[in-house]
Design a protein around this motif. Structure first.
Motif, mmCIF file in Angstrom:
data_model
loop_
_atom_site.group_PDB
_atom_site.id
_atom_site.type_symbol
_atom_site.label_atom_id
_atom_site.label_comp_id
_atom_site.label_asym_id
_atom_site.label_seq_id
_atom_site.Cartn_x
_atom_site.Cartn_y
_atom_site.Cartn_z
ATOM 1 N N GLU A 629 0.786 -1.102 0.020
ATOM 2 C CA GLU A 629 0.098 0.059 0.033
ATOM 3 C C GLU A 629 0.790 1.240 -0.241
ATOM 4 N N GLU A 630 2.196 1.222 0.787
ATOM 5 C CA GLU A 630 2.882 2.313 0.796
ATOM 6 C C GLU A 630 3.579 2.527 -0.703
ATOM 7 N N ARG A 631 3.850 1.428 -1.231
ATOM 8 C CA ARG A 631 4.460 1.503 -2.434
ATOM 9 C C ARG A 631 3.628 1.989 -3.619
ATOM 10 N N ALA A 632 2.347 1.523 -3.230
ATOM 11 C CA ALA A 632 1.284 1.833 -4.286
ATOM 12 C C ALA A 632 0.941 3.242 -4.177
ATOM 13 N N ALA A 633 0.935 3.885 -2.906
ATOM 14 C CA ALA A 633 0.733 5.332 -2.792
ATOM 15 C C ALA A 633 1.709 6.190 -3.425
ATOM 16 N N GLU A 634 3.147 5.900 -2.979
ATOM 17 C CA GLU A 634 4.100 6.438 -3.772
ATOM 18 C C GLU A 634 3.999 6.463 -5.350
#
Length: 659
Positions: A629-634
């Motif tokens: 999710e963090e990587r997706a947001a970034e």
């Protein structure tokens, strides 16, 4: 009833040639029909005579010369064979050396005249008195043949088999009926049958009886024919109608018990009777059956009325002693003769007394009678009529002289035309014999053909049966192959289902076991479903094995190489997270990202495998999802920044262009 009396109850034809000759054209016959009481006279042609014989079937056909009805021996045999079964030909004048009819008629007291009609009547009356000989060319054995009435030939097949079986079955049933009828009649016979398919093809009964005594009729009925034929002799045979009755001496003792003794002309005792029940008529009949009385004697004087009545019935001479015979004389005279009672002794003594009184006369007459002349006939006229021996012999010789030539049984000389006819008749007879031989050969060959047809029919049935068996075996083999294929398919299905069942059991264990070999116990573990390669086929295989469902944790052992369709197929499952080994293709990564499917490196999660199943800690799964999710947001921020930069660049480019 005696044979002589029985003959008077039958219809008798007396015949004599009226005109013409049987060897020539159109002979006519004097015919006398005699039934013992009434006489019918007629003159008929040969054809009409044969027709009346066939229609009326007389018991006796009497003639003084059998060659007046047939021209020779062969024709006579044919004539005898064509007579009705109950009709017998009788030659009243004797056998091989017949006497003149006048002499025979005179001897038996039958009216005689030289007119053909009178001779025919004399022949009929003599036959009625059982005088004469039956002329026969056949034995008293008869063959009754039961055979097929139709041919069994045909086109073959089941229909012919049923047809043949039906015919042979009918012959067998008729054979049993004939056998039952012969048994009921008490006749002796031998049976010879030919067994064929379904029954009998023929049966031959050799019966010891004449055709008229057999209760079976010849003819054809449906599938069966019955033939009746008497067996032929080698030649012509003569049989006396009745046993020759010699002249005898009779002694009678009348009373409550009547005794009768019969002696021969040499004084020997022939028979003795004593009875308390027989009347005079019965006694007379008993005497008739034993001879012709020359003398009737009694042992007392005068002759009793009963004895006199019996004497007159025979027109015989009588004898009585000068005085009643004493008992001691009777005992002495009968001492060498057996008897049962005093009445028989008295009758024997009376007969012996008559013999003793006439024995010298018997010897004198016998010395004068020629060998061919019957002694009893001469004695009866000498003793009863008191004629001299010489007068009797002269009278008999005169009768012979008058009739010898007329009644001689010698065939006359044939004309050339008659000889030619006889020659042609002989040829016809030989041809007929040849035809009969050929017919017998044909019948034998037909039987052989029937046998071969039966064998062929049986072989065809066997061949058809074997063909049916072969077809059935082939069908069963095909059915067996089909069932084996089905069994193999079912086995594969069972194996597949067993594998699936094992996997389901493993999943169940995953939810219900305590996993003793895992560091932490059941709490905090989630199942992981493994896909070997990121391909559509492996996804489908995993789905078949585990049943992929929403929120599953999926591990891709090899994540490379997937295209859009493969990625979309995995995204359709909507897993909770996809753990990958290796790098996704750009297209697969973009599809999964756009479908918001979390993707994390497998290294972030500790996966432990139990047999074919795998588990991971739920906390690590959650951490991997959080990392995605963090990587997706970034990634989304980067994409947004890139989009803003692109828009600014495009705007600047638009403004720098000259208007």
């Amino acid at each position: 009833m005696s044979t002589r009396t029985a003959a008077l109850d039958a219809v008798i034809f007396g015949v004599d040639i009226q005109s013409g000759d049987v060897r020539g054209d159109s002979p006519s016959y004097a015919l006398v029909v005699f039934d013992g009481e009434e006489i019918e006279r007629d003159v008929v042609s040969y054809r009409k005579l044969r027709r009346r014989i066939d229609e009326e079937e007389p018991a006796l056909l009497a003639t003084d010369n059998m060659y007046e009805l047939a021209e020779d021996k062969d024709a006579l045999i044919h004539f005898l064979g064509s007579l009705p079964a109950g009709t017998r030909l009788v030659q009243v004048t004797g056998a091989e050396q017949p006497e003149p009819l006048s002499r025979v008629a005179s001897r038996h007291g039958v009216p005689y005249g030289k007119d053909p009609m009178q001779e025919a009547e004399a022949a009929a009356r003599l036959a009625a008195a059982n005088v004469g000989h039956e002329v026969t060319a056949f034995t008293d054995t008869t063959e009754v043949k039961v055979a097929r009435g139709r041919s069994t030939g045909g086109g073959g097949g089941w229909s012919e088999d049923r047809y043949t079986r039906r015919i042979h079955g009918s012959v067998k049933r008729r054979t049993r009926e004939v056998e039952s009828e012969l048994d009921d009649a008490g006749l002796e016979y031998e049976r010879d049958v030919t067994e064929k398919y379904g029954g009998f093809s023929n049966a031959i009964f050799t019966v010891e009886a004449r055709p008229e005594e057999i209760p079976v009729s010849a003819g054809r009925s449906g599938d069966v024919r019955v033939e009746i034929e008497r067996k032929r002799r080698d030649g012509i045979e003569f049989r006396p109608l009745a046993k020759r009755r010699e002249h005898v001496i009779v002694g009678i003792d009348p009373g409550t018990t009547t005794a009768v003794a019969v002696l021969g002309l040499e004084g020997e005792v022939l028979d003795v009777l004593s009875t308390r029940t027989a009347d005079t008529a019965a006694v007379i009949e008993w005497i008739v059956e034993r001879g012709r009385p020359l003398l009737v004697a009694a042992d007392v004087t005068p002759m009793p009325g009963t004895v006199e009545k019996i004497r007159r019935s025979f027109d015989a001479a009588g004898w009585t002693p000068d005085r009643d015979l004493p008992v001691d004389v009777k005992k002495h005279r009968t001492r060498e003769v057996g008897y049962d009672n005093d009445h028989e002794r008295d009758a024997i003594a009376a007969a012996l007394g008559a013999y003793d009184a006439h024995v010298d006369q018997f010897e004198r007459v016998a010395a004068k009678v020629p060998p061919r002349q019957e002694l009893g006939t001469v004695l009866s006229r000498v003793i009863a009529d008191e004629e001299s021996v010489e007068a009797v012999l002269e009278d008999l010789q005169d009768d012979d002289a008058d009739d010898e030539e007329e009644h001689e049984h010698v065939e006359r000389e044939l004309t050339a035309e008659e000889r030619r006819i006889k020659q042609l008749d002989g040829q016809v007879e030989r041809l007929q014999d040849h035809v009969e031989t050929l017919e017998e050969t044909i019948e034998a060959k037909d039987d052989r053909i029937d046998d071969l047809e039966d064998e062929l029919s049986n072989a065809r049935r066997e061949e058809r049966r074997e063909a049916r068996e072969r077809r059935e075996v082939t069908r069963l083999e095909r059915e067996n192959d089909r069932l084996e294929r089905e069994l193999e398919s079912e086995r594969e299905t069972v194996e597949e289902l067993e594998g699936k069942l094992d996997r389901l059991k493993a999943l169940w264990k995953l939810d219900h076991s305590n996993f003793a070999d895992v560091a932490e116990k059941k709490a905090g573990l989630v199942p992981v479903k493994v896909i070997e390669q990121f391909t559509t086929d492996d996804i489908e295989a995993a789905h078949e094995r585990f049943g992929l469902a929403e929120d599953d944790v999926i591990l891709l052992r090899d994540a490379s190489g997937a295209g859009r369709s493969t990625a979309e197929r995995l995204a359709d499952v909507n897993p909770k997270v996809v753990l990958r080994n290796g790098q996704l293709s750009g297209m697969a990564d973009r599809v999964l990202f756009e479908r918001e499917i979390p993707v994390a490196p497998a290294d972030l999660v500790t996966v432990q495998e139990v047999d074919e199943l795998a588990v991971a800690r739920e906390s690590e799964i959650e951490d991997a999802i959080a990392d995605w999710e963090e990587r997706a947001a970034e990634r989304e921020r980067q994409q947004s920044a890139e989009m803003v930069d692109r828009l600014i660049s495009e705007h600047r480019a638009d403004r720098s262009e000259p208007s």
